[in-house]
Enzyme design. Structure first.
Site, PDB file in Angstrom:
ATOM      1  N   ARG A  29      66.314  48.109  41.473  1.00  0.00           N
ATOM      2  CA  ARG A  29      66.885  47.046  42.295  1.00  0.00           C
ATOM      3  C   ARG A  29      67.026  45.716  41.550  1.00  0.00           C
ATOM      4  O   ARG A  29      68.078  45.087  41.626  1.00  0.00           O
ATOM      5  CB  ARG A  29      66.100  46.915  43.606  1.00  0.00           C
ATOM      6  CG  ARG A  29      66.344  48.100  44.544  1.00  0.00           C
ATOM      7  CD  ARG A  29      65.436  48.079  45.750  1.00  0.00           C
ATOM      8  NE  ARG A  29      64.032  48.096  45.363  1.00  0.00           N
ATOM      9  CZ  ARG A  29      63.030  47.802  46.180  1.00  0.00           C
ATOM     10  NH1 ARG A  29      63.275  47.443  47.416  1.00  0.00           N
ATOM     11  NH2 ARG A  29      61.792  47.867  45.749  1.00  0.00           N
ATOM     12  N   ASN A  47      66.381  50.500  48.750  1.00  0.00           N
ATOM     13  CA  ASN A  47      65.926  51.874  48.550  1.00  0.00           C
ATOM     14  C   ASN A  47      65.994  52.587  49.886  1.00  0.00           C
ATOM     15  O   ASN A  47      65.619  52.004  50.902  1.00  0.00           O
ATOM     16  CB  ASN A  47      64.453  51.889  48.127  1.00  0.00           C
ATOM     17  CG  ASN A  47      64.280  51.584  46.660  1.00  0.00           C
ATOM     18  OD1 ASN A  47      65.221  51.622  45.887  1.00  0.00           O
ATOM     19  ND2 ASN A  47      63.038  51.286  46.279  1.00  0.00           N
TER      20      ASN A  47
END
Ligand code: ZN
Ligand code: ZN
Ligand code: FE
Length: 808
Positions: A29, A47
């Site tokens: 990320r 996620n």
């Protein structure tokens, strides 16, 4: 700005990008965040159960650049399986944000544990850094994963770091996308994280002398240097450590651990220390330094030698570099290697529980270096060896499991399958979304503790990967505990069960690992191992199978020879020697020609009458066409491991170790022992007949030929016979067919962990223009069998589906 650019910048678009594969817990990320900012995109990343989901809005040019960067520069530990782009109709806020994980059923990859990275190593050794000498330092690019995870999504609360709330400084690092620790779930520091402590198992205080050390971690190594044995709570389990250069300490550890002869793993501060004892090639060094940081089996050669007790009878030493900051700090001032063996008694699994450590390890080590972070899952050290130009995993565990293995073309339609694996060196395997997840090494299932752990891990993996099998797979051996469990579950859950023949599964794993497509033509598989259940009810273990994923035809074999005493024959090499000699020449002839040998005397002392009766009446005396047992018999004839093997494959390992390198290097086959290829009576199956070899070995013994030369001649002869069999079966002999039956040969089975046998066989097969497939990422031994079972089941189920579709 020219007009065209302005136009492109004006054309704004929104897309949704789905990234699959090992993309959680590896700093994906923040990487996305950085790329998105660089490309001036708005949007978000999160996620979820399927991996990483990205939504971006920006110029089409920027979006394109962003996707290209995602592909070209993912974080170091990520492994992208797929990037799928679709248009996005929803709204997005200005700026780019990292959103909370979505709570949904997970099915993305959990990444393996990774060894401490260079940046973290620097920090723990820097007296001015905040994490100076902090043994649990980690970042997005390194640190614990599988060993600490309890569920998914992979967030701190789902790990054994849950009880340690982040301090202010750590929280800032965690929240800063520009920081190396952004969203690194297990991060911690002296202030907020777990602590290491040196204790005495008997509860007594540690003397002040040891406390003058830098800290408890340093004090632990001081004890080791003084000749103490110290239990260390490491990453995937407890270890037992002692100074590897002290013969008497090593012997004491062996005795207390009740470990006869199995080699000990070693750890050293750096490769300079290792090079004092071993030769280390650049490739081996790379393997040692890799994020997986496995134990690498290295040729023992160097100015110094370690006591024989470290690896009795072997010419290899298994070294690893410190995989965690705890180990880095322990070894900081240690200029010698230390034994770092699994913390257990004899064959039990490595201890992970603190109370159990107190109960079982206190009898071996008076001291323990412990800490207050729980080990969620036992994960042993991986073992690898450089053979024939490739790094080959012999034990797949820490640093590798549970990384998934992509399945070859044709398996896209495979249903979710759970393969229960074999009995020894067990692993299990999940199939999902065209990928295979092989569990970490579990061990031998007949051990009660290992069995419990295996059951626990089956459940864990089901949860971690959101796995809902539609079919099950297992071995054909009815007595394997894994088979019994699979049969039971298949009945209870009403799921179809595919029972794969042991050697077919070995070989199918080799195909799968090498990416051989489902519909590729059949190849010759050579599976050489100890024992596996054959389809004719006899025991197999040296097989030549023409096969694909779906089925196989047995084209050739090793000579079936009795195993007097059944399972005992696997532990006592002399039994196989006796059976071989009786099958070839009988006692009278053996006595007549070779009664001058020490070997004759040794066998004369054995209860021959009992054995003869067993063989004659066929009681507890199964026939086995096993290559492993042939190795045992030859080793016994050279008085190597004559009475009993302390561990599986010991006789073969020792035989490899003593083989004379000069004899092996000799050109041509003048020195190779003769093995012939007649046909079996009855079935007419061609088999490898060792009679000529036995006469030659016994003759060499009469001539007092050095056993190292005999061992080398045996390896050469065996490789030569294996390749002669391949040529014969391909119909490429002198008057062979115009079109050979196969042009590719796959090698599998535990015997191919033997460096000499594997290298010689590959060399000879390639010289005969065969394409050769071998194992590297998956063990050639039974540790790879589960993958093969899963692939075989998948192939058959895909066929059924197609048949049903055609029938409908
Ligand atoms: Zn790091
Ligand atoms: Zn902190
Ligand atoms: Fe096997």
């Amino acid at each position: 700005m020219n007009d065209q650019l302005a136009l492109a910048a004006d054309r704004r678009e929104s897309v949704q990008i789905r990234v699959r594969g090992r993309v959680q817990g590896v700093g994906f990320r923040p990487t996305v965040w950085r790329h998105a900012r660089d490309c001036a995109l708005d949007g978000e990343v999160l996620n979820d159960g399927e991996g990483v989901l990205i939504r971006v809005r920006g110029s089409s040019d920027g979006v394109e650049r962003f996707i290209a960067r995602l592909r070209a520069a993912p974080p170091p530990l990520a492994d992208i399986a797929a990037i799928e782009v679709t248009t996005y109709g929803g709204s997005l806020d200005r700026g780019f944000r990292i959103a909370e994980s979505a709570q949904s059923a997970a099915c993305t990859d959990i990444s393996p544990d990774a060894a401490i990275c260079a940046a973290c190593t620097e920090e723990v050794l820097d007296p001015f850094a905040r994490r100076y000498r902090y043994p649990f330092t980690n970042c997005t690019h390194c640190g614990p994963r599988l060993t600490i995870v309890r569920s998914v999504p992979y967030d701190r609360v789902a790990t054994t770091m849950a009880p340690f709330p982040l301090c202010e400084d750590c929280a800032r690092e965690y929240g800063d996308p520009a920081d190396r620790r952004f969203h690194a779930e297990p991060i911690a520091c002296h202030l907020c994280g777990p602590r290491a402590r040196l204790i005495r198992f008997d509860g007594r205080a540690i003397s002040a002398e040891q406390h003058s050390m830098l800290d408890d971690v340093d004090a632990a190594m001081s004890l080791i240097q003084k000749g103490e044995i110290v239990a260390v709570k490491a990453l995937g389990g407890y270890q037992l450590a002692c100074d590897a250069t002290k013969a008497e300490t090593v012997a004491r550890l062996r005795e207390l651990k009740r470990r006869d002869a199995k080699p000990f793993a070693l750890m050293a501060r750096d490769t300079d220390v290792i090079r004092r004892y071993c030769s280390v090639s650049p490739q081996e060094e790379e393997a040692l330094r890799s994020p997986a940081a496995p134990i690498v089996l290295l040729e023992a050669a160097g100015p110094e030698r370690l006591p024989e007790g470290v690896a009795p009878g072997l010419r290899t030493l298994g070294f690893m570099l410190p995989p965690t900051p705890l180990h880095v700090l322990m070894f900081r001032r240690m200029k010698r290697p230390a034994v770092m063996t699994s913390g257990n008694r004899s064959d039990e699994p490595q201890v992970i529980d603190d109370r159990e450590a107190g109960e079982t390890l206190s009898a071996i080590a008076p001291y323990a270096l412990i800490h207050n972070r729980a080990i969620a899952n036992r994960v042993d050290d991986s073992v690898a060896r450089w053979i024939g130009g490739q790094l080959r995993l012999l034990r797949r565990a820490r640093g590798h499991a549970p990384a998934s293995i992509p399945l070859p073309q044709g398996f896209e339609e495979a249903p979710e399958i759970l393969a229960y694996g074999p009995q020894m060196k067990a692993t299990f395997c999940l199939l999902k979304d065209g990928r295979a997840v092989l569990s970490q090494h579990q061990g031998d299932l007949d051990d009660a503790a290992t069995w419990c752990d295996y059951l626990k891990n089956l459940e864990l993996f089901r949860t971690l990967f959101g796995h809902a099998p539609q079919a099950l797979a297992c071995d054909m051996h009815p007595e394997y505990l894994s088979t019994k469990l699979a049969v039971e579950r298949s009945k209870a859950e009403g799921l179809p069960l595919v029972q794969a023949q042991h050697h077919h599964a070995h070989l199918a794993a080799c195909l799968a690992e090498n990416g051989r497509p489902l519909d590729a033509p059949a190849v010759l598989g050579i599976a050489l191992d100890g024992l596996g259940y054959g389809i004719d009810g006899t025991i197999w273990g040296g097989e030549f199978l023409l096969f694909d994923y779906r089925s196989f035809e047995r084209l050739g074999t090793f000579k079936p020879v009795a195993m007097p005493g059944g399972a005992r024959a696997s532990r006592e090499p002399w039994r196989n020697l006796y059976a071989h000699l009786m099958a070839e020449m009988g006692w009278a002839q053996f006595a007549m020609s070779f009664d001058g040998l020490g070997l004759f005397q040794k066998l004369s002392c054995k209860p021959r009458a009992t054995l003869d009766a067993m063989i004659r009446s066929d009681t507890n005396c199964p026939l086995a066409s096993s290559c492993g047992r042939l190795f045992d018999a030859v080793a016994a004839s050279l008085d190597i491991c004559f009475e009993h093997q302390a561990y599986e494959g010991e006789a073969a390992a020792r035989l490899e170790a003593i083989a004379c390198r000069k004899t092996l290097a000799e050109e041509g086959d003048r020195l190779a022992y003769p093995l012939t290829i007649p046909n079996l009576r009855g079935s007419g199956l061609p088999y490898i007949e060792p009679l000529g070899m036995w006469n030659a070995i016994l003759g060499d013994l009469i001539l007092d030929t050095d056993v190292s030369v005999i061992a080398a001649r045996f390896h050469k002869g065996l490789a030569k016979a294996i390749v002669a069999m391949a040529l014969k079966l391909a119909d490429r002999g002198e008057e062979g067919a115009a079109v050979p039956r196969f042009d590719t040969v796959a090698l599998s089975g535990g015997c191919f962990q033997n460096r000499i046998l594997l290298e010689e066989t590959i060399r000879r097969l390639e010289a005969s223009d065969f394409k050769v497939l071998t194992h590297a990422a998956v063990p050639a031994n039974d540790g790879g069998v589960a993958l093969g079972q899963a692939a075989i089941a998948a192939a058959r189920l895909i066929d059924n589906k197609i048949l049903r579709r055609q029938g409908a």
